[in-house]
Write a protein that holds these residues in place. Structure first.
Motif, mmCIF file in Angstrom:
data_model
loop_
_atom_site.group_PDB
_atom_site.id
_atom_site.type_symbol
_atom_site.label_atom_id
_atom_site.label_comp_id
_atom_site.label_asym_id
_atom_site.label_seq_id
_atom_site.Cartn_x
_atom_site.Cartn_y
_atom_site.Cartn_z
ATOM 1 N N ILE A 172 0.840 -1.209 0.000
ATOM 2 C CA ILE A 172 0.000 0.000 0.000
ATOM 3 C C ILE A 172 0.869 1.252 0.000
ATOM 4 N N ALA A 173 1.916 1.251 0.825
ATOM 5 C CA ALA A 173 2.823 2.397 0.854
ATOM 6 C C ALA A 173 3.529 2.575 -0.477
ATOM 7 N N LEU A 174 3.881 1.471 -1.134
ATOM 8 C CA LEU A 174 4.555 1.552 -2.433
ATOM 9 C C LEU A 174 3.642 2.186 -3.480
ATOM 10 N N MET A 175 2.385 1.783 -3.492
ATOM 11 C CA MET A 175 1.449 2.381 -4.436
ATOM 12 C C MET A 175 1.243 3.864 -4.153
ATOM 13 N N ALA A 176 1.151 4.225 -2.879
ATOM 14 C CA ALA A 176 0.948 5.632 -2.529
ATOM 15 C C ALA A 176 2.163 6.470 -2.918
ATOM 16 N N ARG B 233 20.087 -3.573 0.953
ATOM 17 C CA ARG B 233 21.317 -2.796 0.806
ATOM 18 C C ARG B 233 21.284 -1.970 -0.468
ATOM 19 N N SER B 234 20.772 -2.542 -1.554
ATOM 20 C CA SER B 234 20.621 -1.764 -2.781
ATOM 21 C C SER B 234 19.486 -0.762 -2.659
ATOM 22 N N PHE C 261 12.066 6.127 -3.343
ATOM 23 C CA PHE C 261 12.474 5.002 -4.181
ATOM 24 C C PHE C 261 11.918 5.141 -5.594
ATOM 25 N N SER C 262 10.660 5.583 -5.713
ATOM 26 C CA SER C 262 10.062 5.744 -7.032
ATOM 27 C C SER C 262 10.810 6.791 -7.857
ATOM 28 N N MET D 272 10.737 -2.798 -10.966
ATOM 29 C CA MET D 272 11.857 -1.881 -10.746
ATOM 30 C C MET D 272 11.935 -1.421 -9.297
ATOM 31 N N LEU D 273 10.820 -1.488 -8.586
ATOM 32 C CA LEU D 273 10.783 -1.049 -7.191
ATOM 33 C C LEU D 273 10.962 -2.200 -6.209
ATOM 34 N N THR D 274 11.365 -3.367 -6.687
ATOM 35 C CA THR D 274 11.516 -4.515 -5.795
ATOM 36 C C THR D 274 12.497 -4.250 -4.642
ATOM 37 N N PRO D 275 13.701 -3.708 -4.885
ATOM 38 C CA PRO D 275 14.584 -3.408 -3.736
ATOM 39 C C PRO D 275 13.962 -2.429 -2.742
#
Length: 309
Positions: A119-123, A300-301, A190-191, A221-224
């Motif tokens: 949810i945070a990643l989508m926001a 780490r990445s 990150f995005s 692309m946002l996996t790390p």
């Protein structure tokens, strides 16, 4: 009769003297000497910080091998011989209640880390890549939420949960963990660091919709970044104490943090509970260590996102 021209003698080149490295100027030496106190001070602070973080863990490892008598007497950093007995007592106390507490902690932290992190990643992705009315105001509210400590929201959350009858249920602990302002802030960082705008524009030109673009291009692309956010969420929920303490009354729903605190409150009446507290604390840190070791190449990445342009 032909004339023979005499060839002029070839001039002899004098051998050049061997090059010598110039001596270190006194000014550079004085500059190094002036920097020594600063270097020693910085390294001294780092050593103190490392000792502050490592010594309690070392003490816990040694204490988990001692009985109640050896815990309060003798050398601190010396192994005892009661590790197996402590583990047996820990997993058999009150019908193995600690195993239930440990499973509850894994359940609460796992759901909060995976679902809350997504949810945070989508926001964060939406705040970074989309333009909509009130974007600055909403993101400002997220930043304000970062500044508010979690303990300040426990009572309002309890009143909200009580009004809808969710107290003393797992949802009273899980639902508040699904929205973390700091995770949204990290997701936007990150995005911005991982996903170029040109890539998304190319996907739109190829006919990909908003959801498909996020799932097929943005999310991989946002996996790390997702793993980093999930780890932060997992650690924060695992160590959360006030929220489950206020929300839960059923002992079978306690996470390990509240359960260990319950045993700690009985140490004065029964000193034997001290070994349960130490052994339970030792076992409770193992899932965190395992999670960080297994996912270290991702987080780490993820921590270096946006550091190089």
């Amino acid at each position: 009769m032909s004339a023979v021209l005499a060839t002029p003698p070839t001039p002899q080149v004098a051998a050049s003297a061997p090059l010598r490295s110039p001596a270190q100027p006194p000014r550079t030496r004085r500059k190094i000497l002036r920097r020594l106190p600063a270097i020693a001070g910085v390294n001294g602070l780092l050593l103190v910080g490392c000792a502050y973080m490592i010594l309690p863990l070392l003490w816990l490892v040694f204490a988990a091998t001692k009985d109640a008598t050896g815990l309060y007497s003798g050398d601190v950093f010396v192994f005892g011989g009661a590790f197996l007995a402590n583990m047996e007592q820990l997993f058999t106390q009150d019908g193995g209640i600690f195993v239930r507490w440990l499973v509850n902690s894994i359940l609460y932290a796992g759901i909060g880390a995976v679902v809350g992190g997504f949810i945070a990643l989508m926001a964060g992705y939406a705040f970074d890549k989309f333009e909509f009315r009130g974007k600055g105001t909403w993101y400002g509210a997220v930043l304000v939420g970062v500044l508010i400590p979690n303990t300040a929201t426990v009572i309002p959350l309890y009143l909200l949960a009580a009004s809808v009858g969710l107290t003393n249920t797992i949802w009273a602990v899980v639902i508040p963990t699904l929205c973390n302002p700091f995770s949204v802030y990290l997701a936007r960082v990150f995005s911005a660091g991982y996903i170029p705008d040109e890539t998304l524009e190319a996907a739109r030109v190829d006919g990909a919709g908003t959801v498909r673009t996020f799932l097929r291009i943005g999310l991989p692309m946002l996996t790390p970044g997702f793993v980093t956010i999930a780890l932060f969420q997992f650690v924060g929920i695992w160590n959360n104490f006030m929220l489950p303490l206020i929300m839960l009354q059923n002992r079978d729903l306690f996470p390990s943090s509240v359960g260990i605190a319950l045993w700690q409150s009985q140490v004065q009446q029964n000193p034997e509970f001290s070994t349960l507290v130490i052994a339970g604390s030792f076992i409770s840190i193992l899932p965190l260590v395992i999670a960080f070791v297994m996912l270290q190449r991702f987080w780490r990445s993820g921590l270096s996102a946006g550091s190089v342009k």
